[in-house]
Structure formats: structure tokens, C-alpha cells
Scaffold this motif. Structure first.
Motif, PDB file in Angstrom:
ATOM      1  N   LYS A 131      -9.544  -6.828   5.240  1.00 43.51           N
ATOM      2  CA  LYS A 131      -9.587  -5.370   5.387  1.00 43.51           C
ATOM      3  C   LYS A 131      -8.344  -4.715   4.801  1.00 43.51           C
ATOM      4  O   LYS A 131      -8.438  -3.697   4.091  1.00 43.51           O
ATOM      5  N   SER A 171     -20.605   7.930  -0.993  1.00 40.75           N
ATOM      6  CA  SER A 171     -19.433   8.199  -1.843  1.00 40.75           C
ATOM      7  C   SER A 171     -19.840   8.368  -3.301  1.00 40.75           C
ATOM      8  O   SER A 171     -19.292   9.211  -4.011  1.00 40.75           O
ATOM      9  N   CYS A 214     -16.716   0.437  -1.846  1.00 40.58           N
ATOM     10  CA  CYS A 214     -16.871   1.804  -1.328  1.00 40.58           C
ATOM     11  C   CYS A 214     -15.542   2.557  -1.360  1.00 40.58           C
ATOM     12  O   CYS A 214     -15.490   3.739  -1.707  1.00 40.58           O
ATOM     13  N   THR A 215     -14.459   1.872  -0.976  1.00 33.41           N
ATOM     14  CA  THR A 215     -13.135   2.492  -0.992  1.00 33.41           C
ATOM     15  C   THR A 215     -12.743   2.903  -2.405  1.00 33.41           C
ATOM     16  O   THR A 215     -12.236   4.009  -2.640  1.00 33.41           O
ATOM     17  N   ARG A 256     -17.273  -3.073   1.232  1.00 34.45           N
ATOM     18  CA  ARG A 256     -16.380  -2.069   1.816  1.00 34.45           C
ATOM     19  C   ARG A 256     -15.280  -1.705   0.818  1.00 34.45           C
ATOM     20  O   ARG A 256     -14.913  -0.535   0.667  1.00 34.45           O
ATOM     21  N   THR A 257     -14.753  -2.703   0.116  1.00 32.26           N
ATOM     22  CA  THR A 257     -13.723  -2.447  -0.894  1.00 32.26           C
ATOM     23  C   THR A 257     -14.289  -1.628  -2.046  1.00 32.26           C
ATOM     24  O   THR A 257     -13.644  -0.695  -2.545  1.00 32.26           O
ATOM     25  N   THR A 292       0.831  -1.204   0.000  1.00 34.61           N
ATOM     26  CA  THR A 292       0.000   0.000   0.000  1.00 34.61           C
ATOM     27  C   THR A 292       0.868   1.257   0.000  1.00 34.61           C
ATOM     28  O   THR A 292       0.600   2.219  -0.742  1.00 34.61           O
ATOM     29  N   GLY A 295      -7.734  -0.109  -2.783  1.00 32.27           N
ATOM     30  CA  GLY A 295      -8.098   1.301  -2.882  1.00 32.27           C
ATOM     31  C   GLY A 295      -6.944   2.149  -3.378  1.00 32.27           C
ATOM     32  O   GLY A 295      -7.118   3.027  -4.239  1.00 32.27           O
ATOM     33  N   ALA A 334     -12.292   6.735  -3.981  1.00 35.08           N
ATOM     34  CA  ALA A 334     -11.000   7.172  -4.515  1.00 35.08           C
ATOM     35  C   ALA A 334     -11.094   7.575  -5.982  1.00 35.08           C
ATOM     36  O   ALA A 334     -10.483   8.556  -6.406  1.00 35.08           O
ATOM     37  N   SER A 386     -22.111  -0.339   5.496  1.00 39.95           N
ATOM     38  CA  SER A 386     -21.161  -0.209   4.389  1.00 39.95           C
ATOM     39  C   SER A 386     -21.873   0.204   3.111  1.00 39.95           C
ATOM     40  O   SER A 386     -21.348   0.998   2.318  1.00 39.95           O
ATOM     41  N   THR A 391      -7.823  -2.086   1.531  1.00 43.61           N
ATOM     42  CA  THR A 391      -7.074  -0.828   1.570  1.00 43.61           C
ATOM     43  C   THR A 391      -6.045  -0.763   0.448  1.00 43.61           C
ATOM     44  O   THR A 391      -5.877   0.273  -0.213  1.00 43.61           O
TER      45      THR A 391
END
Length: 407
Positions: A232, A374, A301-302, A298-299, A195, A239, A306, A367, A236
Motif C-alpha cells: 500500500k 477516476s 487507480c492512484t 489500486r496503484t 513520498t 502515485g 493523479a 478498486s 502511494t
């Protein structure tokens, strides 16, 4: 220069002292000398001729030759294995300063050594220290060395994730819980460093851009891990990756996430019916549990947060109905997933009475609403045709109390 050399030699010797306080003070003093060396080098690299002349004497006094640089690097790396946590901490701090002053070959040597220690399954107790050191290197190394450092690290990180994957494959592990824990730690460390690499060098390092496809594949696979923390961290990393990959790879990423979310187990009577209908169309893919769906959403959404502005109308039109499946307004009225069909009652009763399952369902809905937020902020024009349904769902769940039993 002579007195400076003597001082460095004395400090390097004290870093091996039996007393941890002596080792700590020696390392701290070494860090201060390196800071002065870095400052004098920076002062000599620019400015007016008078400023250059005034800094010349300071630079001469703080010059560190290649041999001493190598000895300092070796000493600091050795201190990362120290028995004292305080010494380890000051060693990591010193490492951050050292990386801005030493030559390229020493930086590469440090990167290789730290990466080896992170991937060593026998170094579990100190892996956090090594990971911090490697992440410090990635964040502080001069930009001109970014491609070279990325070239040395990215391939090893991909292999580290692949060889220590915690994704279930139907086989029983023969290594035991200890090795499974070590594998999880290595995977998390590799994802964290990856990351950082993507964030700092992902768009301008040729060594990373050539590996975008491999990075995408290996991180997507970790979303199926049976460890929540791995899923999780993988989200990240994805993202960060989404901000630097090409449009073609971004489309592949979104399609992969959506195809898996479509097959996920729904929540509530409406969601479950829609999920079963979707799964009948694709029988080759294994059903995903709620926890997996939550990680995927959740991913998603990330990614949308972005690079939402890069998503097209067609993709938005697929995403919104899928998210709405997990937060149906009717389920907010009846409570949690109660179903009037007798054939579903036998299958659903046990899980829906389970408090952990209810908590997971509510987190999944949360989520989804974060995703709606977003999308509305990043791509309002594309979302406009779906606003009525989103508002209807949001108003229903404003009145929903997850702590109240609707049964």
C-alpha cells in the motif's frame, strides 16, 4: 545577547536533567526561544527601513552563534532517544522550528543523523519517532535547501528499501520474525519519507530527477511484497512519483502495471477464463494472487487519478478491459465465482467458499470501480468508447449483495 546566551546555556543543561518534567520544560522553553529567533530573522529580512530598524534590536537580542546552534542540534537529537514519550514529542516539535533557523550545515547534519537512526535495525522501538522527525525535516526545510537535502537522503532511502525488502525470493530468512518485522518497518519508513521528498522536491530537485528511474524500479518491486502495508505504501509513493516523472517513464510505469495485472488471477468464471488465456501467452511470469492484483489495480487507480490526463487512448483501451475482467456482470448474478465446468470445481471450491477470499474479491472489484470513476473524471474522451460496458457492469453490481449467498 549575553543574557540570551546565558538563558540558552541553562536550558541546554536542563535538557540533561534526571527529572523528565525538567527536561520537558527546558525543551519547551528552548522551542519558544527558537520561534522568537525565527520570527526576528524573518522580520529583518524584509520590509521598510523603519521596520528593519525596529527589528534590529530584537534580532541582536536573539542572535545564536554557530557553536550554540551545534549544541542545540545535538541536544534536540539526543532528546529523540529520551525515555519519556512526552519529551520525545516536544523534541520533534522543537526540531521543526530548529530547521527553519539553523545554518545549512546543521540541517544536513540533522538529516544525516535522522536517516541513520531510521535505517538502524537496532532502533525499532524509537523508529516511529525518528521517522516523524525526518518527515518533519523534509516538510519544513527551506526550499533553497531542498536539493541538498534530497541529495543526502534519496540514495540512502533507495538502499534502505532494497536492503530491507520484504519481497519473497524463495529463500528462508535466517534472521527470525523480529528482524523481519524490523525490515518491514524500515521499508515503510523509507517509502513514507520518499513520498514526502517527491511531493515537495520531486519536480525541481536535480538530485531526485536523476534518480527517477531507480525510484520507479525499487517502488514497483515492492508491489510484490508479501506485506500488505508495504504494498500500500509503495502504491502511494508511485502515485507521487507519477506526477513528476517524464512521459517516457510514465509509459513504462503504466506498461509494467498492466502487464502484471493481465497475468493476475481473475475472479468469477468469465474472469478466470480470460486470466488463463492471458497467462498462456506469457509463461515466464509467475501467477499473481488476488491480493497482488488488488494492490496493482489500486496503484493503477492512484496513478490515473493523479495523471489521468497524461494517459493516451492506447493505454486506456488496455486498462478498461483488464479492469472489466475483475467485475464481470455475469458474476454479480451468480454470486461469487461459481463455475459450471467440472474441471474448475475441484480447484476453485475450497478458495471460493473461504470468506477471506470472497472479501478480497469484493475489495478488488471495489478498486476497479474506483478506477473507472477516476478515468471518467480525468480522461472522459478516451473512456467514451468503453462507457457502455462500464455502465452495464456498474448496474449489475448495484444489485449485487456481497452478504447474500447466491449458492
Amino acid at each position: 545577547m549575553g543574557s540570551n546566551q546565558v538563558s540558552l546555556n541553562q536550558l541546554l543543561k536542563k535538557t540533561e536533567h534526571y527529572d523528565k518534567d525538567e527536561r520537558y520544560m527546558a525543551t519547551s522553553d528552548l522551542c519558544e526561544i527558537l520561534k522568537k529567533h525565527a520570527a526576528s530573522s524573518a522580520g529583518a529580512s524584509g520590509g521598510s527601513p523603519s521596520a528593519y530598524a525596529s527589528s534590529y534590536q530584537q534580532q541582536q537580542q536573539s542572535v545564536i552563534d554557530a557553536s550554540t546552534e551545534r549544541r542545540i542540534c545535538t541536544a534536540v537529537l539526543k532528546l529523540l532517544d529520551d525515555d519519556s514519550n512526552d519529551v520525545q514529542a516536544i523534541a520533534v516539535k522543537t526540531l521543526g522550528v530548529l530547521l527553519t533557523t539553523v545554518h545549512e550545515e546543521q540541517v544536513i547534519e540533522i538529516a544525516d543523523r535522522l536517516c541513520t537512526l531510521v535505517l538502524d535495525s537496532s532502533k525499532s522501538e524509537l523508529r516511529d519517532v525518528y521517522t516523524i522527525g525526518l518527515r518533519t525535516l523534509v516538510k519544513t526545510v527551506p526550499l533553497q535547501m531542498g536539493d541538498l537535502v534530497s541529495h543526502r537522503l534519496v540514495g540512502r532511502l533507495i538502499d534502505g528499501i532494497r536492503s530491507n525488502s520484504t519481497v519473497p525470493n524463495g529463500e528462508e530468512s535466517s534472521n527470525g520474525d523480529t528482524n523481519d518485522k524490523s525490515a518491514e518497518e524500515i521499508t515503510i519508513a523509507c517509502l513514507d519519507v520518499m513520498t514526502d521528498l517527491l511531493t515537495r522536491f520531486g519536480s525541481n530537485s536535480v538530485s531526485i530527477t536523476r534518480q527517477h528511474e531507480q525510484i520507479l524500479g525499487i517502488t514497483l518491486s515492492q508491489l510484490a511484497s508479501d506485506r500488505h502495508v508495504v504494498r500500500k505504501r509503495a502504491g502511494t509513493t508511485i502515485g507521487s512519483l507519477s506526477t513528476v516523472i517524464s512521459d517516457a517513464l510514465l509509459v513504462r510505469l503504466v506498461e509494467s502495471l498492466l502487464s502484471q495485472i493481465e497475468l493476475a488471477e481473475g475472479i468469477g468464471k468469465s474472469g478466470k477464463r480470460k486470466a488463463r488465456a492471458a497467462r498462456k501467452k506469457e509463461t515466464s511470469t509467475a501467477d499473481l494472487k488476488v491480493a497482488d492484483a488488488r494492490s496493482l489495480i489500486r496503484t493503477m487507480c492512484t496513478v490515473s487519478g493523479a495523471v489521468g490526463h497524461r494517459l493516451g487512448q492506447e493505454q486506456i483501451d488496455r486498462i478498461i478491459p483488464i479492469f472489466l475482467r475483475f467485475c464481470e456482470p455475469d458474476d454479480a448474478i451468480t454470486g461469487d465465482d461459481q463455475d459450471d465446468d467440472d474441471e474448475e470445481m475441484e480447484d476453485a471450491d475450497e478458495q471460493e467458499e473461504d470468506e477471506a477470499a470472497i472479501s478480497l474479491a469484493n475489495e478488488l472489484r471495489e478498486s476497479c470501480f474506483a478506477g473507472f470513476e477516476s478515468f471518467i473524471l480525468r480522461c472522459p474522451r478516451e473512456v467514451e468508447p468503453h462507457l457502455k460496458l462500464i455502465i452495464h457492469s456498474a448496474l449489475a453490481y448495484i444489485r449485487y449483495d456481497p452478504n447474500y449467498s447466491y449458492g
